[in-house]
Write a protein that holds these residues in place. Structure first.
Motif, PDB file in Angstrom:
ATOM      1  N   GLY A 286       1.620  10.568   4.571  1.00 42.10           N
ATOM      2  CA  GLY A 286       0.590  11.043   5.478  1.00 42.10           C
ATOM      3  C   GLY A 286       0.917  10.875   6.952  1.00 42.10           C
ATOM      4  O   GLY A 286       0.114  11.191   7.813  1.00 42.10           O
ATOM      5  N   ILE A 287       2.125  10.390   7.255  1.00 39.15           N
ATOM      6  CA  ILE A 287       2.555  10.231   8.642  1.00 39.15           C
ATOM      7  C   ILE A 287       3.665  11.245   8.894  1.00 39.15           C
ATOM      8  O   ILE A 287       4.687  11.234   8.207  1.00 39.15           O
ATOM      9  N   SER A 288       3.461  12.106   9.863  1.00 36.09           N
ATOM     10  CA  SER A 288       4.414  13.192  10.083  1.00 36.09           C
ATOM     11  C   SER A 288       5.755  12.709  10.632  1.00 36.09           C
ATOM     12  O   SER A 288       6.799  13.206  10.240  1.00 36.09           O
ATOM     13  N   ASP A 289       5.759  11.733  11.538  1.00 32.74           N
ATOM     14  CA  ASP A 289       7.007  11.254  12.120  1.00 32.74           C
ATOM     15  C   ASP A 289       7.076   9.737  11.988  1.00 32.74           C
ATOM     16  O   ASP A 289       6.709   9.002  12.895  1.00 32.74           O
ATOM     17  N   ILE A 290       7.545   9.270  10.852  1.00 34.12           N
ATOM     18  CA  ILE A 290       7.579   7.837  10.555  1.00 34.12           C
ATOM     19  C   ILE A 290       8.520   7.084  11.498  1.00 34.12           C
ATOM     20  O   ILE A 290       8.297   5.915  11.801  1.00 34.12           O
ATOM     21  N   LYS A 291       9.550   7.741  12.013  1.00 35.28           N
ATOM     22  CA  LYS A 291      10.511   7.065  12.889  1.00 35.28           C
ATOM     23  C   LYS A 291       9.900   6.688  14.230  1.00 35.28           C
ATOM     24  O   LYS A 291      10.373   5.775  14.886  1.00 35.28           O
ATOM     25  N   SER A 292       8.851   7.385  14.648  1.00 32.92           N
ATOM     26  CA  SER A 292       8.257   7.109  15.957  1.00 32.92           C
ATOM     27  C   SER A 292       7.310   5.914  15.939  1.00 32.92           C
ATOM     28  O   SER A 292       6.892   5.442  16.989  1.00 32.92           O
ATOM     29  N   ILE A 293       6.984   5.415  14.751  1.00 35.08           N
ATOM     30  CA  ILE A 293       6.052   4.288  14.647  1.00 35.08           C
ATOM     31  C   ILE A 293       6.818   2.982  14.765  1.00 35.08           C
ATOM     32  O   ILE A 293       7.775   2.742  14.043  1.00 35.08           O
TER      33      ILE A 293
ATOM     34  N   GLY B  47      -6.074   9.852   3.940  1.00 33.20           N
ATOM     35  CA  GLY B  47      -7.426   9.655   3.419  1.00 33.20           C
ATOM     36  C   GLY B  47      -8.102   8.413   3.964  1.00 33.20           C
ATOM     37  O   GLY B  47      -7.523   7.636   4.728  1.00 33.20           O
ATOM     38  N   GLY B  48      -9.326   8.221   3.543  1.00 29.78           N
ATOM     39  CA  GLY B  48     -10.147   7.123   4.012  1.00 29.78           C
ATOM     40  C   GLY B  48      -9.658   5.733   3.675  1.00 29.78           C
ATOM     41  O   GLY B  48      -9.821   4.822   4.490  1.00 29.78           O
ATOM     42  N   PRO B  49      -9.067   5.504   2.502  1.00 23.67           N
ATOM     43  CA  PRO B  49      -8.613   4.153   2.170  1.00 23.67           C
ATOM     44  C   PRO B  49      -7.585   3.589   3.159  1.00 23.67           C
ATOM     45  O   PRO B  49      -7.573   2.392   3.413  1.00 23.67           O
ATOM     46  N   ALA B  50      -6.756   4.443   3.738  1.00 27.99           N
ATOM     47  CA  ALA B  50      -5.774   3.967   4.720  1.00 27.99           C
ATOM     48  C   ALA B  50      -6.478   3.364   5.928  1.00 27.99           C
ATOM     49  O   ALA B  50      -6.092   2.310   6.431  1.00 27.99           O
TER      50      ALA B  50
ATOM     51  N   THR C  84       4.806  -3.326   8.036  1.00 29.78           N
ATOM     52  CA  THR C  84       6.132  -2.773   7.800  1.00 29.78           C
ATOM     53  C   THR C  84       5.982  -1.432   7.104  1.00 29.78           C
ATOM     54  O   THR C  84       5.346  -1.345   6.050  1.00 29.78           O
ATOM     55  N   PHE C  85       6.547  -0.381   7.705  1.00 30.40           N
ATOM     56  CA  PHE C  85       6.565   0.935   7.073  1.00 30.40           C
ATOM     57  C   PHE C  85       7.961   1.160   6.507  1.00 30.40           C
ATOM     58  O   PHE C  85       8.955   0.957   7.202  1.00 30.40           O
ATOM     59  N   VAL C  86       8.031   1.572   5.252  1.00 25.49           N
ATOM     60  CA  VAL C  86       9.311   1.876   4.612  1.00 25.49           C
ATOM     61  C   VAL C  86       9.391   3.382   4.405  1.00 25.49           C
ATOM     62  O   VAL C  86       8.373   4.067   4.352  1.00 25.49           O
ATOM     63  N   LYS C  87      10.603   3.885   4.273  1.00 29.33           N
ATOM     64  CA  LYS C  87      10.807   5.325   4.228  1.00 29.33           C
ATOM     65  C   LYS C  87      10.323   5.981   2.939  1.00 29.33           C
ATOM     66  O   LYS C  87       9.770   7.058   2.953  1.00 29.33           O
ATOM     67  N   GLY C  88      10.571   5.345   1.812  1.00 29.12           N
ATOM     68  CA  GLY C  88      10.227   5.989   0.553  1.00 29.12           C
ATOM     69  C   GLY C  88       9.825   5.002  -0.516  1.00 29.12           C
ATOM     70  O   GLY C  88       9.759   3.795  -0.288  1.00 29.12           O
ATOM     71  N   TYR C  89       9.557   5.542  -1.690  1.00 30.95           N
ATOM     72  CA  TYR C  89       9.086   4.714  -2.795  1.00 30.95           C
ATOM     73  C   TYR C  89      10.128   3.709  -3.255  1.00 30.95           C
ATOM     74  O   TYR C  89       9.803   2.592  -3.618  1.00 30.95           O
ATOM     75  N   MET C  90      11.393   4.097  -3.238  1.00 31.99           N
ATOM     76  CA  MET C  90      12.433   3.183  -3.697  1.00 31.99           C
ATOM     77  C   MET C  90      12.570   1.996  -2.745  1.00 31.99           C
ATOM     78  O   MET C  90      12.782   0.866  -3.174  1.00 31.99           O
ATOM     79  N   ASP C  91      12.424   2.238  -1.449  1.00 26.11           N
ATOM     80  CA  ASP C  91      12.459   1.142  -0.478  1.00 26.11           C
ATOM     81  C   ASP C  91      11.236   0.253  -0.640  1.00 26.11           C
ATOM     82  O   ASP C  91      11.292  -0.947  -0.416  1.00 26.11           O
ATOM     83  N   PHE C  92      10.121   0.855  -1.007  1.00 21.14           N
ATOM     84  CA  PHE C  92       8.870   0.121  -1.183  1.00 21.14           C
ATOM     85  C   PHE C  92       8.994  -0.901  -2.298  1.00 21.14           C
ATOM     86  O   PHE C  92       8.462  -2.001  -2.210  1.00 21.14           O
TER      87      PHE C  92
ATOM     88  N   LEU D 101       0.811  -1.213   0.000  1.00 24.57           N
ATOM     89  CA  LEU D 101       0.000   0.000   0.000  1.00 24.57           C
ATOM     90  C   LEU D 101       0.846   1.265   0.000  1.00 24.57           C
ATOM     91  O   LEU D 101       1.952   1.284   0.537  1.00 24.57           O
ATOM     92  N   LEU D 102       0.282   2.330  -0.545  1.00 25.76           N
ATOM     93  CA  LEU D 102       0.933   3.628  -0.515  1.00 25.76           C
ATOM     94  C   LEU D 102       0.788   4.268   0.863  1.00 25.76           C
ATOM     95  O   LEU D 102       1.692   4.921   1.352  1.00 25.76           O
ATOM     96  N   CYS D 103      -0.365   4.073   1.502  1.00 23.31           N
ATOM     97  CA  CYS D 103      -0.574   4.616   2.841  1.00 23.31           C
ATOM     98  C   CYS D 103      -1.422   3.648   3.660  1.00 23.31           C
ATOM     99  O   CYS D 103      -2.240   2.921   3.124  1.00 23.31           O
ATOM    100  N   PHE D 104      -1.161   3.656   4.970  1.00 25.49           N
ATOM    101  CA  PHE D 104      -1.851   2.745   5.885  1.00 25.49           C
ATOM    102  C   PHE D 104      -1.966   3.446   7.229  1.00 25.49           C
ATOM    103  O   PHE D 104      -1.138   4.278   7.585  1.00 25.49           O
ATOM    104  N   TYR D 105      -2.971   3.101   7.993  1.00 27.92           N
ATOM    105  CA  TYR D 105      -3.186   3.687   9.311  1.00 27.92           C
ATOM    106  C   TYR D 105      -1.912   3.611  10.139  1.00 27.92           C
ATOM    107  O   TYR D 105      -1.254   2.580  10.115  1.00 27.92           O
ATOM    108  N   PRO D 106      -1.497   4.659  10.762  1.00 23.86           N
ATOM    109  CA  PRO D 106      -2.140   5.899  11.185  1.00 23.86           C
ATOM    110  C   PRO D 106      -1.999   7.060  10.208  1.00 23.86           C
ATOM    111  O   PRO D 106      -2.089   8.214  10.610  1.00 23.86           O
ATOM    112  N   SER D 107      -1.782   6.796   8.936  1.00 24.74           N
ATOM    113  CA  SER D 107      -1.688   7.848   7.934  1.00 24.74           C
ATOM    114  C   SER D 107      -2.970   8.674   7.896  1.00 24.74           C
ATOM    115  O   SER D 107      -4.067   8.155   8.026  1.00 24.74           O
ATOM    116  N   GLN D 108      -2.808   9.971   7.695  1.00 23.76           N
ATOM    117  CA  GLN D 108      -3.948  10.868   7.580  1.00 23.76           C
ATOM    118  C   GLN D 108      -4.156  11.265   6.117  1.00 23.76           C
ATOM    119  O   GLN D 108      -4.724  12.314   5.830  1.00 23.76           O
TER     120      GLN D 108
END
Length: 79
Positions: free
Chosen positions: A44-51, A16-19, A63-71, A7-14
């Protein structure tokens, strides 16, 4: 059964609704006995390191990755 959600975004991302919708969908699947694995960017997550992994969804592997290339790295795709 194992399910994988890239996914491009997932909860706790803000972003949009699909997350949030996929979050609740994966929770319901886990309660039914399915194992869900999610790989998402930090969109959509302001501080990805805190998750921390699994802090928002205790039943599934998140698993949250930092950017598109890591994804799109071969390591994440092989999972």
């Amino acid at each position: 059964m194992n399910l994988y959600f890239p996914l491009l975004c997932f909860y706790p991302s803000q972003a949009g609704g699909p997350a949030n919708a996929v979050f609740w969908h994966s929770e319901a699947l886990a309660k039914s006995g399915y194992s869900c694995k999610v790989t998402s960017t930090g969109l959509g997550i302001s501080d990805i390191k805190s998750i921390e992994k699994n802090i928002y969804n205790s039943r599934n592997e998140i698993t949250f990755v930092k950017g598109y290339m890591d994804f799109f790295s071969s390591k994440e795709i092989k999972k």
